[in-house]
Design a protein around this motif. Sequence first.
Motif, short mmCIF file in Angstrom:
data_model
loop_
_atom_site.label_atom_id
_atom_site.label_comp_id
_atom_site.label_asym_id
_atom_site.label_seq_id
_atom_site.Cartn_x
_atom_site.Cartn_y
_atom_site.Cartn_z
N PRO A 47 -49.27 -4.28 -42.14
CA PRO A 47 -48.68 -4.91 -40.95
C PRO A 47 -49.77 -5.51 -40.07
O PRO A 47 -50.82 -4.91 -39.87
CB PRO A 47 -47.98 -3.74 -40.25
CG PRO A 47 -47.63 -2.80 -41.36
CD PRO A 47 -48.79 -2.91 -42.32
N GLY A 48 -49.49 -6.72 -39.57
CA GLY A 48 -50.48 -7.44 -38.78
C GLY A 48 -51.37 -8.34 -39.60
O GLY A 48 -52.13 -9.14 -39.04
N GLY A 49 -51.30 -8.22 -40.91
CA GLY A 49 -52.13 -9.03 -41.77
C GLY A 49 -51.59 -10.43 -41.99
O GLY A 49 -50.55 -10.80 -41.42
N SER A 50 -52.29 -11.19 -42.81
CA SER A 50 -51.92 -12.58 -43.08
C SER A 50 -51.91 -12.86 -44.57
O SER A 50 -52.62 -12.20 -45.34
CB SER A 50 -52.92 -13.53 -42.42
OG SER A 50 -52.91 -13.39 -41.01
N ARG A 64 -45.78 -17.38 -35.74
CA ARG A 64 -46.39 -16.56 -36.79
C ARG A 64 -46.50 -17.32 -38.11
O ARG A 64 -47.44 -17.12 -38.87
CB ARG A 64 -45.57 -15.29 -37.02
CG ARG A 64 -45.49 -14.35 -35.85
CD ARG A 64 -45.00 -12.97 -36.26
NE ARG A 64 -43.67 -12.99 -36.84
CZ ARG A 64 -43.38 -12.51 -38.05
NH1 ARG A 64 -44.34 -12.01 -38.82
NH2 ARG A 64 -42.12 -12.54 -38.50
N ASN A 93 -48.85 -15.21 -40.50
CA ASN A 93 -49.75 -14.34 -39.72
C ASN A 93 -48.96 -13.23 -39.05
O ASN A 93 -47.74 -13.33 -38.90
CB ASN A 93 -50.48 -15.17 -38.67
CG ASN A 93 -51.33 -16.27 -39.26
OD1 ASN A 93 -51.93 -16.10 -40.33
ND2 ASN A 93 -51.40 -17.39 -38.58
N ASP A 94 -49.67 -12.20 -38.63
CA ASP A 94 -49.06 -11.07 -37.93
C ASP A 94 -47.82 -10.58 -38.69
O ASP A 94 -46.74 -10.45 -38.12
CB ASP A 94 -48.69 -11.46 -36.50
CG ASP A 94 -48.26 -10.28 -35.66
OD1 ASP A 94 -47.51 -10.49 -34.68
OD2 ASP A 94 -48.64 -9.14 -35.99
N LEU A 95 -48.00 -10.34 -39.95
CA LEU A 95 -46.87 -9.96 -40.79
C LEU A 95 -46.29 -8.61 -40.40
O LEU A 95 -47.04 -7.69 -39.97
CB LEU A 95 -47.29 -9.97 -42.26
CG LEU A 95 -47.39 -11.36 -42.87
CD1 LEU A 95 -48.22 -11.36 -44.14
CD2 LEU A 95 -46.00 -11.92 -43.15
N LYS A 96 -45.00 -8.49 -40.57
CA LYS A 96 -44.26 -7.28 -40.20
C LYS A 96 -43.52 -6.76 -41.43
O LYS A 96 -43.23 -7.52 -42.35
CB LYS A 96 -43.28 -7.60 -39.08
CG LYS A 96 -43.92 -8.27 -37.87
CD LYS A 96 -42.91 -8.61 -36.82
CE LYS A 96 -43.52 -9.42 -35.70
NZ LYS A 96 -44.64 -8.72 -35.04
N ASP A 138 -40.80 -8.74 -42.93
CA ASP A 138 -41.13 -9.95 -43.69
C ASP A 138 -41.19 -9.69 -45.19
O ASP A 138 -41.38 -10.61 -45.98
CB ASP A 138 -42.49 -10.51 -43.23
CG ASP A 138 -42.46 -11.01 -41.80
OD1 ASP A 138 -43.42 -10.74 -41.06
OD2 ASP A 138 -41.46 -11.66 -41.42
N VAL A 190 -45.00 -6.03 -47.05
CA VAL A 190 -45.76 -5.67 -45.85
C VAL A 190 -45.53 -4.19 -45.59
O VAL A 190 -44.42 -3.78 -45.25
CB VAL A 190 -45.32 -6.51 -44.64
CG1 VAL A 190 -46.20 -6.18 -43.44
CG2 VAL A 190 -45.38 -8.00 -44.98
N SER A 204 -47.67 -0.21 -44.68
CA SER A 204 -48.88 0.58 -44.44
C SER A 204 -48.96 1.71 -45.46
O SER A 204 -49.90 2.49 -45.41
CB SER A 204 -48.87 1.13 -43.01
OG SER A 204 -47.70 1.86 -42.77
#
Length: 125
Positions: A14-17, A67, A84-87, A90, A123, A125
């Motif tokens: 999460p938060g990655g691109s 995003r 960007n800022d993937l959740k 997504d 996406v 963690s």
Amino acid sequence: EVQLVESGGGLVLPGGSLRLSCAASGFTVDSTEVYWVRQAPGKGIEWISTVTVGSGGSFVKDSLKGRFTTSRDTAKSTVYLQMNDLKPDDTGMYYCERCPLQYTHCTPAAHSNYRGQGTQVTVSS
């Protein structure tokens, strides 16, 4: 042969691109609208973006603006989706589609029949 080949998906925090690519063959991307859509697990197809003909102007779904951006490299016959800022929401299979007609805007029903094989975005963690 007309083809759309997506690539660039994968597992991201999460938060990655990620930058997805849609390589087109058998048609010219500057004379044919190209779309990005996605399908989350257990859900329907969701339109993400459109790259128009000519100058390559683009439209992104309102809820994804800020995003996601989309662009086109005519020389490489490739359309990109920068995310960007993937959740976690997504997560899904991402596809590019094309309008079957040149210099025409197509409805989702029309372009849904011309889709690549997709690339998976996860996406988590």
